[in-house]
Design an enzyme around this catalytic site. Sequence first.
Site, PDB file in Angstrom:
ATOM      1  N   TYR A  25      12.219   0.493  -3.150  1.00 58.79           N
ATOM      2  CA  TYR A  25      10.775   0.426  -3.397  1.00 58.79           C
ATOM      3  C   TYR A  25      10.232   1.571  -4.264  1.00 58.79           C
ATOM      4  O   TYR A  25       9.056   1.553  -4.618  1.00 58.79           O
ATOM      5  CB  TYR A  25      10.030   0.391  -2.058  1.00 58.79           C
ATOM      6  CG  TYR A  25      10.394  -0.829  -1.223  1.00 58.79           C
ATOM      7  CD1 TYR A  25       9.977  -2.104  -1.605  1.00 58.79           C
ATOM      8  CD2 TYR A  25      11.193  -0.709  -0.082  1.00 58.79           C
ATOM      9  CE1 TYR A  25      10.325  -3.226  -0.866  1.00 58.79           C
ATOM     10  CE2 TYR A  25      11.551  -1.832   0.675  1.00 58.79           C
ATOM     11  CZ  TYR A  25      11.119  -3.083   0.274  1.00 58.79           C
ATOM     12  OH  TYR A  25      11.469  -4.190   0.996  1.00 58.79           O
ATOM     13  N   HIS A 102       5.297  -8.504  -5.557  1.00 59.94           N
ATOM     14  CA  HIS A 102       6.385  -7.855  -4.817  1.00 59.94           C
ATOM     15  C   HIS A 102       6.928  -6.734  -5.666  1.00 59.94           C
ATOM     16  O   HIS A 102       7.187  -6.932  -6.865  1.00 59.94           O
ATOM     17  CB  HIS A 102       7.493  -8.844  -4.472  1.00 59.94           C
ATOM     18  CG  HIS A 102       7.000  -9.944  -3.601  1.00 59.94           C
ATOM     19  ND1 HIS A 102       6.629  -9.735  -2.295  1.00 59.94           N
ATOM     20  CD2 HIS A 102       6.739 -11.237  -3.857  1.00 59.94           C
ATOM     21  CE1 HIS A 102       6.185 -10.859  -1.793  1.00 59.94           C
ATOM     22  NE2 HIS A 102       6.228 -11.792  -2.716  1.00 59.94           N
TER      23      HIS A 102
END
Length: 146
Positions: A25, A102
């Site tokens: 991430y 996302h």
Amino acid sequence: MDARTVLVLNGPNLNLLGEREPEVYGSATLADVEALCREVADGAGLTVDFRQSNHEGTLVDWVQEGRRGIAGIVVNAAGYTHTSVALRDALSTCRVPRVEVHISDIRAREAFRHHSYLTDVCDHHVIGRGVQGYAEAITWIAARRG
Ligand code: DHK
């Protein structure tokens, strides 16, 4: 919220952005993402209402709150992407543009992440572009407004 508001919703565990699996991430925190969203929105004459919850019902309530009369909704439902019919149903009631975001490329990860309940009730998708995907989502909403 008003006609210039972009509602940016973040689902479970995104409060831990920056410390959570940085190899997946990245190192930006959720506060960094919020600052990025505000900067992009500001440049487009929009404002941002930025929220995060670990609770499905809270996210449903927030989608309902934004379902009409705002510039659009940007949603990273995180884990609920792959499980939540309730969130999908809430998004399908919306009369405003919805963008699914996302950070990671869910299509290139574990098989259980390949399916999103939200994809066909959103108008645009930004997947696997890192946190910059939030900026792209807001830019898309701004461009659509003309
Ligand atoms: C974030 C999560 O927390 C995961 O549950 C999703 C998404 C992917 C993201 O890439 O932003 O599978």
